[in-house]
Design a protein around this motif. Structure first.
Motif, mmCIF file in Angstrom:
data_model
loop_
_atom_site.group_PDB
_atom_site.id
_atom_site.type_symbol
_atom_site.label_atom_id
_atom_site.label_comp_id
_atom_site.label_asym_id
_atom_site.label_seq_id
_atom_site.Cartn_x
_atom_site.Cartn_y
_atom_site.Cartn_z
ATOM 1 N N GLY A 348 37.878 35.498 34.837
ATOM 2 C CA GLY A 348 39.013 35.055 33.944
ATOM 3 C C GLY A 348 39.659 36.130 33.434
ATOM 4 N N GLY A 349 39.010 37.491 33.642
ATOM 5 C CA GLY A 349 39.556 38.842 32.536
ATOM 6 C C GLY A 349 41.183 39.265 33.722
ATOM 7 N N LEU A 350 40.912 38.782 34.974
ATOM 8 C CA LEU A 350 42.020 39.113 35.630
ATOM 9 C C LEU A 350 42.779 38.093 35.805
ATOM 10 C CD1 LEU A 350 42.153 40.741 38.679
ATOM 11 C CD2 LEU A 350 41.974 39.089 39.752
ATOM 12 N N LEU A 446 35.905 30.278 47.936
ATOM 13 C CA LEU A 446 36.331 29.826 46.970
ATOM 14 C C LEU A 446 36.629 30.839 45.744
ATOM 15 C CD1 LEU A 446 34.240 26.672 46.642
ATOM 16 C CD2 LEU A 446 36.673 27.132 47.979
ATOM 17 N N SER A 447 35.440 32.122 45.895
ATOM 18 C CA SER A 447 35.789 32.601 44.551
ATOM 19 C C SER A 447 36.939 33.637 44.953
ATOM 20 C CB SER A 447 34.306 33.709 44.239
ATOM 21 O OG SER A 447 34.806 34.764 43.226
ATOM 22 N N GLY A 448 36.306 34.716 45.606
ATOM 23 C CA GLY A 448 37.493 35.543 46.746
ATOM 24 C C GLY A 448 38.741 35.339 46.834
ATOM 25 N N GLN A 462 42.366 28.887 39.499
ATOM 26 C CA GLN A 462 41.860 28.368 40.733
ATOM 27 C C GLN A 462 39.856 28.309 40.428
ATOM 28 O OE1 GLN A 462 43.758 26.115 42.396
ATOM 29 N NE2 GLN A 462 45.581 27.002 41.189
ATOM 30 N N TRP A 463 39.292 29.196 40.779
ATOM 31 C CA TRP A 463 38.138 29.167 40.732
ATOM 32 C C TRP A 463 37.375 28.837 39.811
ATOM 33 C CZ3 TRP A 463 33.181 29.846 43.373
ATOM 34 C CH2 TRP A 463 32.252 30.345 42.309
ATOM 35 N N CYS A 464 37.817 29.127 37.770
ATOM 36 C CA CYS A 464 37.314 28.780 37.372
ATOM 37 C C CYS A 464 37.336 27.407 37.073
ATOM 38 C CB CYS A 464 38.341 29.974 36.082
ATOM 39 S SG CYS A 464 38.567 31.619 36.631
ATOM 40 N N ARG A 465 38.274 26.803 36.894
ATOM 41 C CA ARG A 465 38.688 25.562 36.677
ATOM 42 C C ARG A 465 38.012 24.346 37.813
ATOM 43 N NH1 ARG A 465 44.930 22.753 36.929
ATOM 44 N NH2 ARG A 465 44.566 20.478 36.709
ATOM 45 N N ASN A 466 38.411 24.751 39.329
ATOM 46 C CA ASN A 466 37.754 23.770 40.040
ATOM 47 C C ASN A 466 36.339 23.723 41.050
ATOM 48 O OD1 ASN A 466 40.046 22.332 40.103
ATOM 49 N ND2 ASN A 466 41.044 23.900 41.184
ATOM 50 N N PHE A 467 35.843 25.645 40.921
ATOM 51 C CA PHE A 467 34.404 25.553 41.829
ATOM 52 C C PHE A 467 33.380 26.508 41.023
ATOM 53 C CE2 PHE A 467 38.031 25.745 44.745
ATOM 54 C CZ PHE A 467 38.230 24.471 44.783
ATOM 55 N N CYS A 468 34.019 27.150 39.846
ATOM 56 C CA CYS A 468 32.349 28.382 39.531
ATOM 57 C C CYS A 468 31.398 27.211 38.546
ATOM 58 C CB CYS A 468 33.739 28.952 37.951
ATOM 59 S SG CYS A 468 32.559 29.849 37.222
#
Length: 561
Positions: A348-350, A446-448, A462-468
């Protein structure tokens, strides 16, 4: 009509504010910035570079194997990816009545070009980031030698030019603190580029020999530090931290009037620079396992893997368990997921620093929401199943501790038993495969690659919303906790800025229009909806469901307009 005029005035005011008083970007630079943040050609190019970097970083062996196996057939793979993308996009466009054949053809061509560029760049990055041993050392990026003189001159000369350009722009912005901070980002990026070039391209900081036993001099410390920095993952951590700090400086300048955004950004930069980079490097320097204090299960899925529990020092193991099982749920109940997703987490920081210019590109609508619901809880389920399987596989047989990063067990697995009927070798095999493929698909792709590589095309988070899986878990807790977005009644003018700038794709305007104070599992509490609202309709707060009085906010700082 009145609402449209108000929205136009608000957008114009924000454009002027984002540039600073008396500061004008050069025409060519502004054109590139607009193209980059509106899915233009430069956005597709940047996305290809990011995707290639992440595939080359995370999956060098898999990337090389795939490209070698396919050979010229990689063109066919690109065509398949493009065709699938166009088919999915056309399905949604047909349902919405916006299908245009020429647009779909252009999309297919862009996706095909993106796939081909990603394939080539991933192979190049995999080769560049692969350290080769030279005189007992693994040196990046060229083994044992400095980069070529033309390369060094180009990079250092470019850093100097960018730095001087940034200084000039800071001087032009005198009198406007926010604008000066934004323009100082150029100089910070220049300093970062010069530092990375000197450290990895010239080996300028290399003391030349390993320290003698018992040597506690500054030179010996420098030698150990150089060796600690000399890996692809440390280089990646350094670049990641540079991106967060440079993007954070820009965000500070843009939202200097908003104390909540200032505090949140400073904390994010500090956490990444310390817990996300410096602490792991120092641990590595003193021959300790690298450990990231700011990550918990299920985001850090290997925190509960038995081999890591046996390897890590007891304080780290205790922190993993207390943080994951106690701190995360308690903080989630009282402050929602924002305490982690918007204040602590490096992902989230990035997104909220370097990814700030792309936040408005996040997909909105019911289709995106349905995909989010299905995907994010699927990944959470996979994280739980994988953790359980790996834990069980390490508890069977006389030699039960798994070793290695992804695989395997000690002893002859055919002798291991779970019970009289089931060979534990089957369990070890299934657990090992689950562990490997979770790392391959979820962590690497997915994360990277997807999580960062699609910033310029699909927006941040994209990662935080859909896969984290951490976001999924905290979202469930948030729904029963105290965090809410409060809506002031009968004040919304339906300008839609809150929805447009929501990086999680929430239709905030619909709640504001309905005078409905709300909480959504996906909301990360970035506070941007409250920031962009021209009438101050929205505010973030902690209140139990049904509470009639507004409690004192412990984290939310008052927003000043």
């Amino acid at each position: 009509m009145v609402d449209d005029v108000a929205c136009d005035h608000e957008r114009a005011r924000r454009r002027r504010g984002s540039r600073g008083v008396g500061v004008r970007r050069a025409g060519a630079l502004q054109a590139v910035a607009d193209d980059l943040t509106s899915r233009g050609a430069s956005a597709w190019l940047l996305s290809a570079v990011l995707l290639g970097f992440y595939f080359g970083l995370y999956l060098p062996a898999e990337t090389a194997l795939l490209l070698t196996t396919l050979g010229k057939g990689v063109w066919l793979l690109g065509a398949v990816i493009a065709a699938v993308t166009v088919a999915v996009h056309a399905g949604y466009a047909r349902r919405d009545g916006t299908l245009v054949a020429l647009d779909e053809a252009a999309l297919g061509a862009k996706v095909f070009a993106l796939s081909m560029a990603t394939a080539g760049l991933s192979a190049w990055f995999a080769k560049v980031l692969d350290p080769a041993e030279h005189q007992g050392r693994h040196l990046l990026l060229s083994p044992g030698v400095s980069w070529s003189t033309p390369t060094l001159v180009a990079l250092l000369g470019g850093a100097l030019a960018v730095g001087l350009y940034g200084v000039a722009r800071v001087l032009r912005a005198r009198g406007d603190t926010g604008a000066m901070l934004r323009e100082a980002t150029w100089s910070l990026v220049a300093a970062q580029l010069a530092g990375v070039t000197l450290a990895y391209g010239t080996h300028l900081f290399d003391p030349g020999h390993a320290p003698a036993a018992g040597d506690h001099s500054l030179r010996a410390f420098g030698s150990l530090l150089y060796l600690a920095l000399d890996s692809r993952w440390t280089l990646y951590g350094l670049l990641y931290t540079c991106a967060v700090s440079a993007g954070g400086l820009f965000v500070l300048g843009r939202y200097l009037h908003n104390r909540y955004q200032v505090a949140r950004t400073l904390v994010v930069i500090g956490v990444q620079a310390s817990f996300g980079f410096s602490v792991p490097v120092l641990l590595k320097l003193f021959a300790q396992p690298e450990y990231y204090l700011s990550y918990f299960w299920p985001l850090k899925i290997d925190a509960f893997y038995p081999d890591n529990i046996l390897r890590d020092p007891a304080p780290f193991v205790l922190w993993s368990f207390l943080g994951s099982l106690l701190l995360v749920p308690l903080m989630g109940i009282f402050f929602g997921k924002r305490w982690y997703c918007s204040w602590v987490c490096g992902c989230g920081g990035l997104a909220n620093t370097a990814g700030e210019p792309f936040r408005h590109l996040s997909q909105k609508g019911e289709a995106a929401w349905r995909f989010e619901q299905a995907s994010i809880y699927t990944v959470l389920g996979l994280a739980v199943v994988t953790t359980v399987l790996v834990g069980l596989s390490a508890l069977v047989g006389p030699h039960s501790a798994l070793t290695g990063v992804w695989w395997s067990g000690h002893g002859d697995v055919s002798q291991w038993r779970v019970d009289g009927a089931l060979h534990s070798g089957t369990l070890v095999t299934v657990a090992g495969k689950a562990r490997y493929y979770y790392g391959l698909v979820v962590v690497a792709v997915l994360s990277g690659a997807i999580g960062v590589g699609l910033y310029p095309l699909g927006g941040t988070r994209q990662w935080c919303r859909n896969f984290c899986p951490m976001a999924a878990l905290l979202g469930l807790i948030q729904k029963v906790g105290r965090y809410r977005i409060r809506v002031k009644e009968d004040m919304c003018i339906s300008c839609g800025l809150c929805t447009q700038y929501c990086e999680m794709g929430i239709d905030v305007r619909s709640y504001a229009q309905s005078n409905e104070t709300f909480v959504r599992a996906s909301c990360v509490g970035c506070g941007m909806c409250a920031e962009v609202c021209p009438r101050g309709v929205l505010s973030l707060e902690q209140r139990w469901p049904g509470a009639t009085t507004r409690p004192t906010a412990l984290v939310q700082l008052r927003l000043r307009k």
